[in-house]
Scaffold this motif. Structure first.
Motif, PDB file in Angstrom:
ATOM      1  N   GLU A   6      23.209   0.696  44.920  1.00 35.30           N
ATOM      2  CA  GLU A   6      22.483   1.959  44.919  1.00 35.30           C
ATOM      3  C   GLU A   6      23.168   2.987  44.016  1.00 35.30           C
ATOM      4  N   ALA A   7      22.375   3.945  43.584  1.00 38.23           N
ATOM      5  CA  ALA A   7      22.892   5.058  42.791  1.00 38.23           C
ATOM      6  C   ALA A   7      21.983   6.261  42.978  1.00 38.23           C
ATOM      7  N   GLY A   8      22.526   7.455  42.676  1.00 39.69           N
ATOM      8  CA  GLY A   8      21.686   8.636  42.598  1.00 39.69           C
ATOM      9  C   GLY A   8      21.829   9.663  43.698  1.00 39.69           C
ATOM     10  N   GLY A   9      22.681   9.443  44.661  1.00 38.64           N
ATOM     11  CA  GLY A   9      22.846  10.440  45.712  1.00 38.64           C
ATOM     12  C   GLY A   9      23.602  11.656  45.212  1.00 38.64           C
ATOM     13  N   GLY A  10      23.824  12.605  46.115  1.00 38.27           N
ATOM     14  CA  GLY A  10      24.574  13.794  45.748  1.00 38.27           C
ATOM     15  C   GLY A  10      24.225  14.988  46.601  1.00 38.27           C
ATOM     16  N   LEU A  11      24.606  16.153  46.089  1.00 37.22           N
ATOM     17  CA  LEU A  11      24.380  17.424  46.786  1.00 37.22           C
ATOM     18  C   LEU A  11      23.269  18.188  46.093  1.00 37.22           C
ATOM     19  N   VAL A  12      22.331  18.705  46.875  1.00 33.93           N
ATOM     20  CA  VAL A  12      21.215  19.462  46.312  1.00 33.93           C
ATOM     21  C   VAL A  12      20.869  20.591  47.264  1.00 33.93           C
ATOM     22  N   GLN A  13      20.320  21.668  46.720  1.00 32.43           N
ATOM     23  CA  GLN A  13      19.878  22.777  47.541  1.00 32.43           C
ATOM     24  C   GLN A  13      18.544  22.442  48.202  1.00 32.43           C
ATOM     25  N   ALA A  14      18.296  23.055  49.341  1.00 34.74           N
ATOM     26  CA  ALA A  14      17.009  22.866  50.012  1.00 34.74           C
ATOM     27  C   ALA A  14      15.878  23.216  49.051  1.00 34.74           C
ATOM     28  N   GLY A  15      14.843  22.384  49.073  1.00 33.19           N
ATOM     29  CA  GLY A  15      13.723  22.561  48.162  1.00 33.19           C
ATOM     30  C   GLY A  15      13.865  21.798  46.861  1.00 33.19           C
ATOM     31  N   GLY A  16      15.045  21.261  46.624  1.00 27.59           N
ATOM     32  CA  GLY A  16      15.311  20.526  45.400  1.00 27.59           C
ATOM     33  C   GLY A  16      14.870  19.067  45.485  1.00 27.59           C
ATOM     34  N   SER A  17      15.217  18.323  44.430  1.00 27.93           N
ATOM     35  CA  SER A  17      14.804  16.931  44.321  1.00 27.93           C
ATOM     36  C   SER A  17      15.980  16.045  43.946  1.00 27.93           C
ATOM     37  N   LEU A  18      15.892  14.804  44.357  1.00 23.98           N
ATOM     38  CA  LEU A  18      16.833  13.765  43.959  1.00 23.98           C
ATOM     39  C   LEU A  18      16.054  12.463  43.827  1.00 23.98           C
ATOM     40  N   ARG A  19      16.570  11.570  42.987  1.00 27.96           N
ATOM     41  CA  ARG A  19      15.996  10.233  42.905  1.00 27.96           C
ATOM     42  C   ARG A  19      17.096   9.211  43.138  1.00 27.96           C
ATOM     43  N   LEU A  20      16.865   8.360  44.110  1.00 34.16           N
ATOM     44  CA  LEU A  20      17.759   7.237  44.383  1.00 34.16           C
ATOM     45  C   LEU A  20      17.219   5.996  43.703  1.00 34.16           C
ATOM     46  N   ASN A  77      14.112  -5.196  38.328  1.00 32.63           N
ATOM     47  CA  ASN A  77      14.712  -5.514  39.637  1.00 32.63           C
ATOM     48  C   ASN A  77      15.243  -4.264  40.332  1.00 32.63           C
ATOM     49  N   THR A  78      14.452  -3.211  40.287  1.00 30.11           N
ATOM     50  CA  THR A  78      14.924  -1.930  40.812  1.00 30.11           C
ATOM     51  C   THR A  78      13.844  -1.263  41.657  1.00 30.11           C
ATOM     52  N   VAL A  79      14.282  -0.645  42.740  1.00 30.72           N
ATOM     53  CA  VAL A  79      13.406   0.165  43.575  1.00 30.72           C
ATOM     54  C   VAL A  79      13.943   1.594  43.552  1.00 30.72           C
ATOM     55  N   TYR A  80      13.032   2.532  43.636  1.00 32.05           N
ATOM     56  CA  TYR A  80      13.388   3.952  43.544  1.00 32.05           C
ATOM     57  C   TYR A  80      12.869   4.710  44.764  1.00 32.05           C
ATOM     58  N   LEU A  81      13.552   5.789  45.065  1.00 26.68           N
ATOM     59  CA  LEU A  81      13.064   6.721  46.070  1.00 26.68           C
ATOM     60  C   LEU A  81      13.156   8.120  45.478  1.00 26.68           C
ATOM     61  N   GLN A  82      12.002   8.666  45.129  1.00 26.52           N
ATOM     62  CA  GLN A  82      11.926  10.024  44.625  1.00 26.52           C
ATOM     63  C   GLN A  82      11.786  10.961  45.817  1.00 26.52           C
ATOM     64  N   MET A  83      12.720  11.884  45.940  1.00 25.89           N
ATOM     65  CA  MET A  83      12.734  12.789  47.086  1.00 25.89           C
ATOM     66  C   MET A  83      12.538  14.217  46.589  1.00 25.89           C
ATOM     67  N   ASN A  84      11.437  14.818  46.992  1.00 21.53           N
ATOM     68  CA  ASN A  84      11.120  16.188  46.615  1.00 21.53           C
ATOM     69  C   ASN A  84      11.103  17.081  47.849  1.00 21.53           C
ATOM     70  N   SER A  85      11.150  18.378  47.608  1.00 21.09           N
ATOM     71  CA  SER A  85      11.107  19.363  48.707  1.00 21.09           C
ATOM     72  C   SER A  85      12.106  19.008  49.800  1.00 21.09           C
ATOM     73  N   LEU A  86      13.311  18.719  49.399  1.00 30.26           N
ATOM     74  CA  LEU A  86      14.320  18.276  50.353  1.00 30.26           C
ATOM     75  C   LEU A  86      14.686  19.365  51.349  1.00 30.26           C
ATOM     76  N   THR A 119      23.188  14.989  50.520  1.00 28.91           N
ATOM     77  CA  THR A 119      23.462  16.196  51.275  1.00 28.91           C
ATOM     78  C   THR A 119      22.572  17.314  50.766  1.00 28.91           C
ATOM     79  N   VAL A 120      21.827  17.923  51.692  1.00 34.12           N
ATOM     80  CA  VAL A 120      20.920  19.012  51.335  1.00 34.12           C
ATOM     81  C   VAL A 120      21.468  20.289  51.955  1.00 34.12           C
ATOM     82  N   ALA A 121      21.854  21.219  51.110  1.00 28.75           N
ATOM     83  CA  ALA A 121      22.423  22.477  51.574  1.00 28.75           C
ATOM     84  C   ALA A 121      21.326  23.503  51.815  1.00 28.75           C
ATOM     85  N   SER A 122      21.486  24.264  52.878  1.00 28.94           N
ATOM     86  CA  SER A 122      20.474  25.288  53.204  1.00 28.94           C
ATOM     87  C   SER A 122      20.742  26.579  52.465  1.00 28.94           C
TER      88      SER A 122
END
Length: 122
Positions: A6-20, A77-86, A119-122
């Motif tokens: 896996e790759a792509g995690g991290g710290l983001v502000q609430a309302g932000g986006s990340l893709r794993l 050979n890859t799966v993704y998870l797009q995460m919005n409005s975190l 990690t989603v910071a408020s």
């Protein structure tokens, strides 16, 4: 045997986006159902989303429906998870998983990635 990285995690502000992303080894990736689970401190591992072999059938937990999107690229050979409005409650270690059957339960998957902190910071 399938290995998942896996790759792509991290710290983001609430309302932000990340893709794993989750890259799988092996030549039979396209025959596996791929899923994402997450586990917050002190809680059980919970289902987030899964996608069937063709990529056309997907399922989501109610808590992420409309905000997260699972996709797969069988050529890569890859799966993704797009995460919005975190939200802060999305904070967890996220795991990808694979198996031939389709399940919303962690026990339904034999192969697991190493986990990636989101990690989603408020």
């Amino acid at each position: 045997q399938v290995q998942l990285v896996e790759a792509g995690g991290g710290l983001v502000q609430a309302g932000g986006s990340l893709r794993l992303s989750c890259a799988a080894s092996g030549r039979t990736f396209s025959s596996y159902v791929m899923a994402w689970f997450r586990q917050a401190p002190g809680k059980e591992r919970e289902f987030v989303a899964r996608v069937h072999w063709s990529g056309l059938i997907t399922y989501y937990a109610d808590s992420v429906k409309g905000r997260f999107t699972i996709t797969r690229d069988n050529a890569k050979n890859t799966v993704y998870l797009q995460m919005n409005s975190l939200k802060p409650e999305d904070t967890a270690v996220y795991y990808c998983a694979a198996d031939r059957g389709s399940s919303q339960y962690a026990t339904g998957y034999r192969y697991w990635g190493q986990g990636n902190q989101v990690t989603v910071a408020s």
